[in-house]
Design an enzyme around this catalytic site. Structure first.
Site, PDB file in Angstrom:
ATOM      1  N   LYS A  13     -15.196  24.835  27.888  1.00  0.00           N
ATOM      2  CA  LYS A  13     -13.650  24.466  27.891  1.00  0.00           C
ATOM      3  C   LYS A  13     -13.602  22.962  27.563  1.00  0.00           C
ATOM      4  CE  LYS A  13     -13.723  25.009  32.613  1.00  0.00           C
ATOM      5  NZ  LYS A  13     -15.261  25.353  32.683  1.00  0.00           N
ATOM      6  N   ARG A  88      -7.834  26.792  39.505  1.00  0.00           N
ATOM      7  CA  ARG A  88      -9.011  27.251  39.772  1.00  0.00           C
ATOM      8  C   ARG A  88      -8.809  28.368  40.986  1.00  0.00           C
ATOM      9  NH1 ARG A  88     -14.553  24.174  38.206  1.00  0.00           N
ATOM     10  NH2 ARG A  88     -13.343  22.896  36.754  1.00  0.00           N
ATOM     11  N   ARG A 123     -27.241  19.500  28.553  1.00  0.00           N
ATOM     12  CA  ARG A 123     -25.818  18.812  28.553  1.00  0.00           C
ATOM     13  C   ARG A 123     -26.018  17.389  28.876  1.00  0.00           C
ATOM     14  NH1 ARG A 123     -20.188  20.392  30.976  1.00  0.00           N
ATOM     15  NH2 ARG A 123     -21.319  20.549  32.933  1.00  0.00           N
ATOM     16  N   ARG A 156     -25.094  14.752  34.325  1.00  0.00           N
ATOM     17  CA  ARG A 156     -24.292  15.098  35.384  1.00  0.00           C
ATOM     18  C   ARG A 156     -25.101  15.490  36.501  1.00  0.00           C
ATOM     19  NH1 ARG A 156     -18.868  18.173  33.498  1.00  0.00           N
ATOM     20  NH2 ARG A 156     -19.286  19.379  35.637  1.00  0.00           N
ATOM     21  N   ARG A 167     -22.140  26.572  41.558  1.00  0.00           N
ATOM     22  CA  ARG A 167     -20.906  26.559  40.791  1.00  0.00           C
ATOM     23  C   ARG A 167     -20.434  27.987  40.244  1.00  0.00           C
ATOM     24  NH1 ARG A 167     -22.166  22.090  36.817  1.00  0.00           N
ATOM     25  NH2 ARG A 167     -20.110  22.212  36.047  1.00  0.00           N
TER      26      ARG A 167
END
Ligand code: AP5
Length: 211
Positions: A13, A88, A123, A156, A167
């Protein structure tokens, strides 16, 4: 144009929102990024949100609704915006409508859980400007250094495999039902997230009718 980018954590996203934001000259607003900035700055909101993020749970609706209300009242949102990671939950979607916001399209990026788990391990994010990279799919020119601002990249905290698992569970239980919500309103468009980032961009731009 008022666009919602929708999808599981790590679906891409933020990556696609950044590209579309530049093309349309409208801001991309990530609730996750705003919360992470608040945590970094030690604000009251950041302190109360931190434990939720670290567990992979959702921050309470009233907190994120307040964030969005404030952000959308800023001048740069007058000609449109991209929401990345909001709403969400159904109450968040309802709050957006109650604010008088008329969304043009909800762009859903579909990626399997297996692929997401692999992706998240690569990431890297920039604590300076918020840019996102991937060790394999979107490497920086100089290893570990942000191409945009030169800061040292970090991983992160919530990209830890155990948190990613939680998640994903949160997404399937609490957020995925919004697909049916927006489909019913005739706003949902879905693209299949591709192995190559540029291929997902091509599908995204086509779905949004952007040249
Ligand atoms: P948030 O920051 O929004 O995280 P997220 O939704 O979990 O999404 P991500 O930022 O992890 O992933 P993304 O889909 O943007 O993927 P990206 O482009 O980086 O939220 C974090 C937390 O904040 C939440 O868990 C929650 O606690 C809280 N929160 C936020 N909003 C909230 C709300 N509304 N309500 C309540 N709580 C809220 O891509 C991932 C990686 O893959 C990158 O490395 C990228 O380079 C790579 N990649 C992207 N596309 C491709 C591709 N096609 N092929 C290969 N690699 C790719």
């Amino acid at each position: 144009m008022k666009i919602i980018f929708f999808g599981a954590p790590g679906a891409g996203k933020g990556t696609q929102a950044e590209i579309v934001s530049e093309k349309l000259s409208i801001p991309a607003i990530s609730t996750g990024a705003i919360i992470r900035e608040a945590i970094k700055n030690g604000t009251d909101m950041g302190k109360s949100a931190q434990s939720y993020i670290e567990k992979g749970a959702l921050v309470p609706d009233e907190v994120v609704i307040g964030i969005i209300k404030d952000r959308l009242s800023e001048k740069d949102c007058e000609n449109g915006f991209i929401l990345d990671g909001f709403p969400r939950t159904v109450p968040q979607a309802e709050a957006l409508t109650a604010m008088g916001v008329k969304i043009d399209v909800v762009l859903n990026i579909e990626v399997s859980d297996e692929r997401i788990v692999t992706r998240m391990s690569g990431r890297r994010t920039c604590p300076g400007c918020g840019a996102t990279y991937h060790t394999v799919y979107k490497p920086t020119e100089k290893e570990g250094i942000c191409d945009k601002c030169g800061a040292q990249l970090t991983i992160r905290k919530d990209d830890d495999p155990a948190v990613v698992k939680s998640r994903l569970e949160t997404y399937h239980n609490e957020t995925e039902p919004l697909k049916a919500y927006y489909d019913k309103l005739g706003l949902l468009k879905s693209v299949e997230g591709q192995e190559e980032l540029a291929d997902t961009t091509a599908l995204t731009l086509a779905a949004l009718g952007i040249k």
